[in-house]
Design a protein around this motif. Structure first.
Motif, PDB file in Angstrom:
ATOM      1  N   PRO A  39      -3.173  -5.559   9.737  1.00 40.82           N
ATOM      2  CA  PRO A  39      -2.045  -5.985   9.940  1.00 40.82           C
ATOM      3  C   PRO A  39      -1.517  -6.404   8.435  1.00 40.82           C
ATOM      4  CG  PRO A  39      -3.584  -7.342  11.566  1.00 40.82           C
ATOM      5  CD  PRO A  39      -4.320  -6.365  10.599  1.00 40.82           C
ATOM      6  N   GLN A  40      -0.142  -6.437   8.335  1.00 39.86           N
ATOM      7  CA  GLN A  40       0.586  -6.696   7.331  1.00 39.86           C
ATOM      8  C   GLN A  40       0.167  -7.819   6.490  1.00 39.86           C
ATOM      9  OE1 GLN A  40       1.740  -4.321   4.931  1.00 39.86           O
ATOM     10  NE2 GLN A  40       2.449  -5.707   3.641  1.00 39.86           N
ATOM     11  N   GLY A  41       0.180  -8.884   7.361  1.00 34.78           N
ATOM     12  CA  GLY A  41      -0.343 -10.334   6.616  1.00 34.78           C
ATOM     13  C   GLY A  41      -1.877 -10.303   6.142  1.00 34.78           C
ATOM     14  N   VAL A  42      -2.653  -9.775   7.005  1.00 35.68           N
ATOM     15  CA  VAL A  42      -4.215  -9.706   6.357  1.00 35.68           C
ATOM     16  C   VAL A  42      -3.919  -8.698   5.223  1.00 35.68           C
ATOM     17  CG1 VAL A  42      -6.251  -8.999   6.924  1.00 35.68           C
ATOM     18  CG2 VAL A  42      -4.998  -9.872   8.887  1.00 35.68           C
ATOM     19  N   TRP A  43      -3.307  -7.873   5.018  1.00 32.02           N
ATOM     20  CA  TRP A  43      -3.296  -7.085   3.826  1.00 32.02           C
ATOM     21  C   TRP A  43      -2.671  -7.875   2.648  1.00 32.02           C
ATOM     22  CZ3 TRP A  43      -5.558  -2.475   2.614  1.00 32.02           C
ATOM     23  CH2 TRP A  43      -4.714  -1.714   1.632  1.00 32.02           C
ATOM     24  N   MET A  44      -1.699  -8.581   2.998  1.00 33.70           N
ATOM     25  CA  MET A  44      -1.196  -9.547   1.946  1.00 33.70           C
ATOM     26  C   MET A  44      -2.128 -10.804   1.290  1.00 33.70           C
ATOM     27  SD  MET A  44       1.707  -8.747   0.724  1.00 33.70           S
ATOM     28  CE  MET A  44       1.617  -6.875   0.895  1.00 33.70           C
ATOM     29  N   GLY A  45      -2.960 -11.105   2.453  1.00 30.96           N
ATOM     30  CA  GLY A  45      -4.012 -11.893   2.383  1.00 30.96           C
ATOM     31  C   GLY A  45      -5.059 -11.603   1.270  1.00 30.96           C
ATOM     32  N   LEU A  46      -5.417 -10.352   1.589  1.00 33.44           N
ATOM     33  CA  LEU A  46      -6.651  -9.609   1.114  1.00 33.44           C
ATOM     34  C   LEU A  46      -6.074  -9.530  -0.590  1.00 33.44           C
ATOM     35  CD1 LEU A  46      -7.621  -6.559   3.257  1.00 33.44           C
ATOM     36  CD2 LEU A  46      -9.083  -8.656   2.274  1.00 33.44           C
ATOM     37  N   ALA A  47      -4.596  -9.150  -0.753  1.00 30.19           N
ATOM     38  CA  ALA A  47      -4.321  -9.086  -2.167  1.00 30.19           C
ATOM     39  C   ALA A  47      -4.570 -10.409  -3.060  1.00 30.19           C
ATOM     40  CB  ALA A  47      -2.814  -8.812  -2.135  1.00 30.19           C
ATOM     41  N   VAL A  48      -3.977 -11.611  -2.041  1.00 30.64           N
ATOM     42  CA  VAL A  48      -4.331 -12.842  -2.969  1.00 30.64           C
ATOM     43  C   VAL A  48      -5.776 -12.900  -3.021  1.00 30.64           C
ATOM     44  CG1 VAL A  48      -3.987 -15.342  -2.602  1.00 30.64           C
ATOM     45  CG2 VAL A  48      -2.081 -13.726  -2.008  1.00 30.64           C
ATOM     46  N   LEU A  49      -6.648 -12.654  -2.168  1.00 30.43           N
ATOM     47  CA  LEU A  49      -8.158 -12.883  -2.172  1.00 30.43           C
ATOM     48  C   LEU A  49      -8.698 -12.112  -3.543  1.00 30.43           C
ATOM     49  CD1 LEU A  49     -10.658 -14.166  -1.335  1.00 30.43           C
ATOM     50  CD2 LEU A  49     -10.687 -12.039   0.201  1.00 30.43           C
ATOM     51  N   GLU A  50      -8.064 -10.991  -3.601  1.00 33.09           N
ATOM     52  CA  GLU A  50      -8.681 -10.106  -4.598  1.00 33.09           C
ATOM     53  C   GLU A  50      -8.131 -10.783  -5.951  1.00 33.09           C
ATOM     54  OE1 GLU A  50      -7.267  -6.003  -4.015  1.00 33.09           O
ATOM     55  OE2 GLU A  50      -8.874  -5.509  -2.589  1.00 33.09           O
ATOM     56  N   ILE A  51      -7.166 -11.198  -5.874  1.00 30.44           N
ATOM     57  CA  ILE A  51      -6.700 -11.909  -7.362  1.00 30.44           C
ATOM     58  C   ILE A  51      -7.796 -12.893  -7.737  1.00 30.44           C
ATOM     59  CG2 ILE A  51      -4.943 -13.408  -8.573  1.00 30.44           C
ATOM     60  CD1 ILE A  51      -2.911 -11.772  -7.036  1.00 30.44           C
ATOM     61  N   LEU A  52      -8.091 -13.832  -6.730  1.00 27.83           N
ATOM     62  CA  LEU A  52      -9.022 -14.839  -7.004  1.00 27.83           C
ATOM     63  C   LEU A  52     -10.274 -14.364  -7.411  1.00 27.83           C
ATOM     64  CD1 LEU A  52      -7.965 -17.256  -4.173  1.00 27.83           C
ATOM     65  CD2 LEU A  52      -7.556 -17.510  -6.556  1.00 27.83           C
ATOM     66  N   LEU A  53     -10.948 -13.146  -6.401  1.00 31.31           N
ATOM     67  CA  LEU A  53     -12.229 -12.624  -6.862  1.00 31.31           C
ATOM     68  C   LEU A  53     -12.285 -12.094  -8.158  1.00 31.31           C
ATOM     69  CD1 LEU A  53     -12.845 -11.135  -3.370  1.00 31.31           C
ATOM     70  CD2 LEU A  53     -13.877 -13.443  -4.447  1.00 31.31           C
ATOM     71  N   GLY A  54     -11.163 -11.482  -8.709  1.00 28.06           N
ATOM     72  CA  GLY A  54     -11.011 -10.754 -10.043  1.00 28.06           C
ATOM     73  C   GLY A  54     -11.258 -11.700 -10.947  1.00 28.06           C
ATOM     74  N   LEU A  55     -10.526 -12.917 -10.637  1.00 26.52           N
ATOM     75  CA  LEU A  55     -10.693 -14.057 -12.029  1.00 26.52           C
ATOM     76  C   LEU A  55     -12.211 -14.562 -11.900  1.00 26.52           C
ATOM     77  CD1 LEU A  55      -7.048 -15.798 -11.350  1.00 26.52           C
ATOM     78  CD2 LEU A  55      -7.746 -14.081 -13.207  1.00 26.52           C
ATOM     79  N   CYS A  56     -12.735 -14.607 -10.700  1.00 27.02           N
ATOM     80  CA  CYS A  56     -14.023 -15.278 -10.463  1.00 27.02           C
ATOM     81  C   CYS A  56     -15.045 -14.400 -11.394  1.00 27.02           C
ATOM     82  CB  CYS A  56     -14.479 -15.447  -9.057  1.00 27.02           C
ATOM     83  SG  CYS A  56     -13.605 -16.938  -8.572  1.00 27.02           S
ATOM     84  N   LEU A  57     -14.774 -13.287 -11.392  1.00 24.60           N
ATOM     85  CA  LEU A  57     -15.881 -12.346 -12.061  1.00 24.60           C
ATOM     86  C   LEU A  57     -15.873 -12.738 -13.658  1.00 24.60           C
ATOM     87  CD1 LEU A  57     -15.025  -8.912 -10.350  1.00 24.60           C
ATOM     88  CD2 LEU A  57     -17.079 -10.188 -10.417  1.00 24.60           C
TER      89      LEU A  57
END
Length: 123
Positions: A39-57
């Protein structure tokens, strides 16, 4: 080994942040028809999560007491890639190119997590 792990972490962080930007500008189905089940909402949530994960790396480079953030982030990115593989398989697609890409990214994530937890932990 530590320098090699940092290079991989920066490359994975860049890859993940670019993926997040892509998710904000494209739907899951436009990206890959087999991911249309997301779903589009989950897709957008994945985008936000990926930003956080990228910074955590890369966060442990600046704040050493956050050393466990990098292997956890790498593990979560690997899990995301494996979910994409599963969705692709269950869709019945016979195109294996995207799966190979996701599996390579998942393997690199696994190597980073293993390297940071076992081989060369950040001190």
């Amino acid at each position: 080994m530590s320098i090699f792990l940092w290079v991989l972490q920066f490359a994975l962080a860049f890859h993940t942040l670019i993926g997040a930007v892509w998710k904000f500008s494209n739907t899951a189905e436009a990206t890959m028809p087999t991911l249309g089940a997301i779903p589009q909402g989950v897709w957008m949530g994945l985008a936000v999560l990926e930003i956080l994960l990228g910074l955590c790396l890369i966060l442990p480079l600046f704040k050493r007491d956050m050393a466990k953030a990098a292997p956890i982030a790498a593990g979560l990115i690997a899990a995301e890639m494996l979910v994409f593989c599963a969705l692709h398989l269950f869709s019945g697609s016979t195109e294996y190119g995207p799966m190979i890409y996701w599996l390579v990214v998942a393997a690199l994530c696994g190597f980073i997590a293993y390297g940071r937890l076992v081989l060369k932990p950040i001190k």
